[in-house]
Motif scaffolding. Sequence first.
Motif, PDB file in Angstrom:
ATOM      1  N   THR A 215       0.852  -1.050   0.165  1.00 15.49           N
ATOM      2  CA  THR A 215      -0.233  -0.091   0.220  1.00 15.49           C
ATOM      3  C   THR A 215       1.033   1.364   0.012  1.00 15.49           C
ATOM      4  N   ASN A 216       2.258   0.540  -0.195  1.00 12.98           N
ATOM      5  CA  ASN A 216       2.800   2.225  -0.168  1.00 12.98           C
ATOM      6  C   ASN A 216       3.652   2.425  -1.092  1.00 12.98           C
ATOM      7  N   GLY A 217       2.583   2.703  -2.521  1.00  9.67           N
ATOM      8  CA  GLY A 217       3.032   3.743  -3.551  1.00  9.67           C
ATOM      9  C   GLY A 217       3.814   4.904  -3.445  1.00  9.67           C
ATOM     10  N   ARG A 270       5.261   0.844   8.731  1.00  9.92           N
ATOM     11  CA  ARG A 270       5.024   2.176  10.020  1.00  9.92           C
ATOM     12  C   ARG A 270       3.283   1.920  10.100  1.00  9.92           C
ATOM     13  N   GLN A 271       3.355   0.480  10.648  1.00  9.98           N
ATOM     14  CA  GLN A 271       2.084   0.543  11.470  1.00  9.98           C
ATOM     15  C   GLN A 271       2.700  -0.936  12.690  1.00  9.98           C
ATOM     16  N   ASN A 272       1.616  -1.452  13.423  1.00 11.56           N
ATOM     17  CA  ASN A 272       2.016  -1.701  14.833  1.00 11.56           C
ATOM     18  C   ASN A 272       2.599  -2.994  14.221  1.00 11.56           C
ATOM     19  N   ALA A 273       2.677  -4.323  13.279  1.00  9.32           N
ATOM     20  CA  ALA A 273       3.302  -4.701  13.180  1.00  9.32           C
ATOM     21  C   ALA A 273       4.966  -4.889  12.780  1.00  9.32           C
ATOM     22  N   TRP A 274       4.332  -3.923  11.297  1.00 12.35           N
ATOM     23  CA  TRP A 274       6.119  -3.786  11.449  1.00 12.35           C
ATOM     24  C   TRP A 274       6.911  -2.649  12.183  1.00 12.35           C
ATOM     25  N   TYR A 275       5.816  -2.028  13.490  1.00 10.49           N
ATOM     26  CA  TYR A 275       6.244  -1.695  14.412  1.00 10.49           C
ATOM     27  C   TYR A 275       6.895  -2.557  15.849  1.00 10.49           C
ATOM     28  N   LYS A 276       6.709  -3.492  15.613  1.00  4.00           N
ATOM     29  CA  LYS A 276       7.540  -4.733  17.092  1.00  4.00           C
ATOM     30  C   LYS A 276       8.298  -5.497  15.621  1.00  4.00           C
ATOM     31  N   ASP A 277       8.599  -5.234  14.744  1.00  4.83           N
ATOM     32  CA  ASP A 277       9.168  -5.909  14.099  1.00  4.83           C
ATOM     33  C   ASP A 277      10.416  -5.753  13.933  1.00  4.83           C
ATOM     34  N   ILE A 278      10.656  -3.789  13.949  1.00  5.93           N
ATOM     35  CA  ILE A 278      11.701  -2.711  13.843  1.00  5.93           C
ATOM     36  C   ILE A 278      12.398  -2.991  15.763  1.00  5.93           C
ATOM     37  N   GLN A 279      11.305  -3.058  16.970  1.00  3.14           N
ATOM     38  CA  GLN A 279      11.932  -3.085  17.763  1.00  3.14           C
ATOM     39  C   GLN A 279      12.200  -4.700  18.786  1.00  3.14           C
ATOM     40  N   THR A 280      12.040  -5.766  17.472  1.00  5.70           N
ATOM     41  CA  THR A 280      12.465  -6.712  17.994  1.00  5.70           C
ATOM     42  C   THR A 280      13.612  -7.432  17.370  1.00  5.70           C
ATOM     43  N   GLY A 281      14.041  -6.794  16.412  1.00 14.11           N
ATOM     44  CA  GLY A 281      15.318  -7.193  15.120  1.00 14.11           C
ATOM     45  C   GLY A 281      14.961  -8.632  14.462  1.00 14.11           C
ATOM     46  N   ASP A 282      13.368  -8.947  14.607  1.00 14.74           N
ATOM     47  CA  ASP A 282      12.972  -9.549  13.072  1.00 14.74           C
ATOM     48  C   ASP A 282      12.861  -8.918  11.749  1.00 14.74           C
ATOM     49  N   MET A 283      13.032  -7.111  11.951  1.00 13.63           N
ATOM     50  CA  MET A 283      13.000  -7.386  10.620  1.00 13.63           C
ATOM     51  C   MET A 283      14.733  -6.409  10.652  1.00 13.63           C
ATOM     52  N   ARG A 417      -4.688   3.849  -6.552  1.00 16.41           N
ATOM     53  CA  ARG A 417      -4.475   2.368  -7.688  1.00 16.41           C
ATOM     54  C   ARG A 417      -3.554   1.536  -7.569  1.00 16.41           C
ATOM     55  N   LEU A 418      -2.508   1.971  -6.872  1.00 16.61           N
ATOM     56  CA  LEU A 418      -1.152   1.077  -6.536  1.00 16.61           C
ATOM     57  C   LEU A 418      -1.155   0.126  -5.766  1.00 16.61           C
ATOM     58  N   GLY A 419      -2.224   0.347  -4.532  1.00 20.57           N
ATOM     59  CA  GLY A 419      -2.271   0.309  -3.281  1.00 20.57           C
ATOM     60  C   GLY A 419      -2.874  -1.198  -3.922  1.00 20.57           C
ATOM     61  N   ASP A 420      -3.881  -0.683  -4.451  1.00 20.02           N
ATOM     62  CA  ASP A 420      -5.575  -1.952  -4.287  1.00 20.02           C
ATOM     63  C   ASP A 420      -4.575  -3.134  -5.458  1.00 20.02           C
ATOM     64  N   ALA A 421      -3.847  -2.663  -6.808  1.00 22.32           N
ATOM     65  CA  ALA A 421      -3.491  -3.564  -7.471  1.00 22.32           C
ATOM     66  C   ALA A 421      -2.758  -4.546  -6.715  1.00 22.32           C
ATOM     67  N   GLU A 424      -4.080  -6.910  -4.214  1.00 20.02           N
ATOM     68  CA  GLU A 424      -4.366  -8.135  -5.345  1.00 20.02           C
ATOM     69  C   GLU A 424      -3.372  -9.097  -6.448  1.00 20.02           C
ATOM     70  N   ALA A 425      -2.300  -8.473  -6.590  1.00 26.78           N
ATOM     71  CA  ALA A 425      -1.475  -9.729  -7.199  1.00 26.78           C
ATOM     72  C   ALA A 425      -0.627 -10.455  -5.919  1.00 26.78           C
ATOM     73  N   LEU A 426      -0.593  -9.572  -5.141  1.00 33.52           N
ATOM     74  CA  LEU A 426      -0.012 -10.252  -3.967  1.00 33.52           C
ATOM     75  C   LEU A 426      -0.495 -11.593  -3.308  1.00 33.52           C
TER      76      LEU A 426
END
Length: 457
Positions: A215-217, A270-283, A417-421, A424-426
């Motif tokens: 969703t990050n066009g 930049r949403q909750n799950a991503w912030y958790k990954d950044i905090q824990t080193g999972d990302m 439109r990029l986010g939607d497309a 859908e592709a994923l």
Amino acid sequence: MSNDPLKRAEPGGAGRPSGPGPHRRTVLGGAAAVAAFGLAGCGSDDDGGDTPKGRAKGEKVTLTFWSWVPGIDKPVDLWNRKNPEVRIKLEKVSAVNGAQYAKMHAAIKAGNPPDLGQIEYPVVPSFLLDNGLADLTGYGAAEHKGKFVGWQWQQAVFGKGVYAVPQASGPMGLFLRRDLFDEWGIGTPATWDDYAAAAETVRRKGSWIETFSPTNGNRFAGLAWQAGASWFGTSGDAWTVSIDDEPTRKVADFWEDLIRRKLVKTIPDRQNAWYKDIQTGDMAAWIGASWGDALLAGNAPKTAGRWRVAPLPQWRKGERAHANWGGSTTAVFAGSKYPKDALAFAVWLNTAPESIALLIEGGYGFPAATSGYATSDLDVHRDFFGGQAYSEVFQEAGKGVDTSWRWGPAMDTVYQRLGDAFTEALGGSGSLRSALKKVQGDTVRDLKDKGLKVESG
């Protein structure tokens, strides 16, 4: 060619909205595109209408300003203390999912917009389509051009009109967990091939290098920009749309490969799950922009000292191609009764050293001003980055941005439109490359529906 290069073409011919209003409120037709990209020499004169009379000597006025920039209340308060005759009333607006722009467009349609607004570079053309921004040339805007980085100044210049004052940009870079990269024996990726190899190693260690956020066009546009894409251009008196050009397909194919090999996540950044990954080193890394320093430091404080900033990986070793994610302007709306005073505030806000210092403190991005600060002043979170003078990386990135890139009309719709497309592709409906083709066709139709001359690039 029309005498007004900012005239919007109506279906069946060039036309102009009827009725009174601030001068030069018709914008972004085919001839406008030519002038905007410097491909034609058409001039433009004031076309009459109701010109604001301005503030009488000694008169005290209040100007409204809508913004979401963190900490911007401090320079506004400073201005109000120094300028009692022209008070700025700040209203914070939500920047979640484009809420601020929906509110601004609604206010323009209702005839009651604020005097000033925070508007990002990519969406300036959308407001021109709404006839919503004042042309500031008649109030002396051009004399301030030299105070700003050239390519950023041009983001709000169409024909001979100046429609906003640049505030900041977001040169892109690679944020990475230096401690984890060192522990796993991974060098700093110099190329995208290096990055893919690093992603393999990180995944073997049980973490992920990144996420492809469908969703990050805006970020995807930056990556395409770096690869040499040119989504919008002109041909004669028509806009050209090339969202599925070869450089963009190359970017899409690269991330598609990482996704298919399960080397990157596909959660929104930049949403909750991503912030958790950044905090824990999972990302272990994030492709972001200069303003990301405050975002990481504020949301992953326990990882302080472990992060570093590196340049974007290159498609060919030794290249220095970079791009921008974000950046915004201080724009004056066409309905303002005091555009000259609004312009004075916008210039002061974005060039006065005391204002820049307060904006830097709030974490607003990389200044558009050419002076009034030192690069080291931007290292607000130096300790978080292990003492690195990380802003030097972004300063160099800013020098490598392809300045020929221009935004087209209705970028907010393009991003949607990029986010939607991509989503859908994923989900199994095609590839990222096929998503680009879909967005290409949809965008051409969208612009034609707005009465603009459009061709596929």
